[in-house]
Motif scaffolding. Sequence first.
Motif, PDB file in Angstrom:
ATOM      1  N   GLY A  23       0.821  -1.209   0.000  1.00 52.35           N
ATOM      2  CA  GLY A  23       0.000   0.000   0.000  1.00 52.35           C
ATOM      3  C   GLY A  23       0.849   1.250   0.000  1.00 52.35           C
ATOM      4  N   ASN A  24       1.923   1.243   0.757  1.00 52.46           N
ATOM      5  CA  ASN A  24       2.749   2.441   0.864  1.00 52.46           C
ATOM      6  C   ASN A  24       3.653   2.650  -0.330  1.00 52.46           C
ATOM      7  OD1 ASN A  24       2.131   1.193   3.502  1.00 52.46           O
ATOM      8  ND2 ASN A  24       3.019   3.073   4.273  1.00 52.46           N
ATOM      9  N   PHE A 221      -7.448   3.776   5.156  1.00 53.52           N
ATOM     10  CA  PHE A 221      -7.743   2.564   5.918  1.00 53.52           C
ATOM     11  C   PHE A 221      -6.801   1.442   5.566  1.00 53.52           C
ATOM     12  CE2 PHE A 221     -11.432   4.486   7.338  1.00 53.52           C
ATOM     13  CZ  PHE A 221     -11.841   3.743   8.415  1.00 53.52           C
ATOM     14  N   MET A 228     -10.087  -4.719   9.488  1.00 50.99           N
ATOM     15  CA  MET A 228     -10.307  -6.147   9.272  1.00 50.99           C
ATOM     16  C   MET A 228      -9.664  -7.048  10.322  1.00 50.99           C
ATOM     17  SD  MET A 228      -7.542  -7.784   6.966  1.00 50.99           S
ATOM     18  CE  MET A 228      -7.496  -8.848   8.344  1.00 50.99           C
ATOM     19  N   SER A 317       3.229  -7.478   5.736  1.00 49.89           N
ATOM     20  CA  SER A 317       1.799  -7.167   5.719  1.00 49.89           C
ATOM     21  C   SER A 317       0.974  -8.411   5.427  1.00 49.89           C
ATOM     22  CB  SER A 317       1.482  -6.119   4.657  1.00 49.89           C
ATOM     23  OG  SER A 317       2.157  -4.930   4.934  1.00 49.89           O
ATOM     24  N   LEU A 387     -13.201  -2.689   4.019  1.00 48.37           N
ATOM     25  CA  LEU A 387     -12.455  -2.065   5.113  1.00 48.37           C
ATOM     26  C   LEU A 387     -13.223  -0.920   5.754  1.00 48.37           C
ATOM     27  CD1 LEU A 387      -8.856  -2.154   3.633  1.00 48.37           C
ATOM     28  CD2 LEU A 387     -10.019  -3.826   5.054  1.00 48.37           C
TER      29      LEU A 387
HETATM   30  N1  TRP Z   1      -1.475  -2.026   5.285  1.00 52.18           N
HETATM   31  C1  TRP Z   1      -0.928  -2.924   4.327  1.00 52.18           C
HETATM   32  C2  TRP Z   1      -0.417  -2.145   3.120  1.00 52.18           C
HETATM   33  O1  TRP Z   1      -0.372  -0.953   3.138  1.00 52.18           O
HETATM   34  C3  TRP Z   1      -1.904  -3.980   3.907  1.00 52.18           C
HETATM   35  C4  TRP Z   1      -2.618  -4.594   5.038  1.00 52.18           C
HETATM   36  C5  TRP Z   1      -2.126  -5.450   5.974  1.00 52.18           C
HETATM   37  C6  TRP Z   1      -3.957  -4.380   5.378  1.00 52.18           C
HETATM   38  N2  TRP Z   1      -3.082  -5.767   6.888  1.00 52.18           N
HETATM   39  C7  TRP Z   1      -4.219  -5.110   6.544  1.00 52.18           C
HETATM   40  C8  TRP Z   1      -4.943  -3.625   4.809  1.00 52.18           C
HETATM   41  C9  TRP Z   1      -5.467  -5.071   7.136  1.00 52.18           C
HETATM   42  C10 TRP Z   1      -6.195  -3.600   5.416  1.00 52.18           C
HETATM   43  C11 TRP Z   1      -6.445  -4.296   6.568  1.00 52.18           C
HETATM   44  O2  TRP Z   1      -0.040  -2.716   2.154  1.00 52.18           O
END
Ligand code: TRP
Length: 445
Positions: A23-24, A221, A228, A317, A387
Amino acid sequence: MKIARFSRIGFIMAAAGSAVGLGNIWKFPYITGEYGGGAFVLIYLVTVLLIGFSIMIAEMLIGYLGRADTVSSFENLAPTRKHLWKFGGFQSLAGLFVMIYYSVVIGWIFHYIVSALFGLPSSVDEAKTVFSTMLHSDFKTQLFYHTLSFLIVTFVIARGIKGGIEKLNMVLMPMLFIIVGVMFLYATTLDGFHKAVEFMFKPDFSKINSTAFVTAVGHAFFTLSLGMGSIMTYSASLEKNANLVKSSIIVVILDTAIALFAGLMLFTFLYEYGGQPSSGPGLVFISLPSVFYQMGMLGNIFAVMFFVSLAFAGLTSAVSLVEPMVQYFIDRFSWGRKKASVMTSLFFYIVGIVAILSHIDGYSSYLTWGSRNFFDWADFLTAAFMLPVGGLIMSVFVGYVLPKSQVEKVLRPQLGRTFEVWYFSLRYIAPVSLVIVMLNLVGVL
Ligand code: TRP
């Protein structure tokens, strides 16, 4: 119920490892590029501060007080209607839905690490061909690396909280920070850096439409791993008297910092070497490799470093996306950890193969509905719908269902006078914004 607990630093690394992910480094830069930069970044940052942060504390609190898998935590804590609230915990399934495409992308990254060792595409066109050949016709390569990702994730989770998850994060996260740090520092010495700063921080609201808004909030999120049960499940293994607020602050800061650093670094490279910021999901797989090529020898090293850091971010992650359901099977069905890990991972592994096929020529037409194929639907429905729904459930649960006295007892000492600000944000700002996002979504669909 559980014996294995995170160490204090282990928890922070694991929570940050969950938050800092594809995501980042992969998604944030390309959606920022697609939606025009500054204004999008601003909406994202405001959401992170106003909503993300409040819900992070709430999600940690549910786990910390519930001390079990997500379903049991909701059930244990709900003062009434336990049989209904326990369904709040099934939000954890969303993690497996995310993994359907997440694991495939980690697979692409593995493939790119290996290819970068042997050379880089010399132009954007060549890079495009390389990526689209892999995506649309190379089923075997994608399957191979998706399998590798599945095996690593399953192996780590099967080893448990301490020996698996904590260890993985304690090793990979510091390495990730160093790699991104070094590359970011290098980027600041280039001319393109100023353009990148301008692109990311000068808001142009004409670029914002409702899709951009929904995407920015959904991403806030997603990037914080909220809604989640990743954070909730990890928090169930916190030691007593842990400081939830401090941990949340550190995780939010680390996550935002890595996203901004990665974004600035990528856009600097793109501006410096004439790439396009708005090239979509292929940004790091198409524009970036050809940019690295132009940097010569250093570019080769950077390419490998970059994809390695991306793989680290993705794996830490991924583990947090799967662990909630694993914990659920362990707690509710008394499965052993090994069996729970394998069975849970098999779900995303098998359905992930369908996600791969949804890009492959000859199959994709059967796996496309509307403007999205199966892969894109898995991404869109989780980030933009599941989410936020999960976040809504958590904010309502902690804001309205748990007795205020119970919440206050834990959080008042940690939040001090800002307790009321947090509680207000959780009860009003968060749910209202989330409902707006969901209503918007109906229009977007
Ligand atoms: N946050 C992670 C990302 O940025 C992905 C991720 C891991 C996630 N656990 C999560 C997203 C729970 C939503 C809910 O890639």
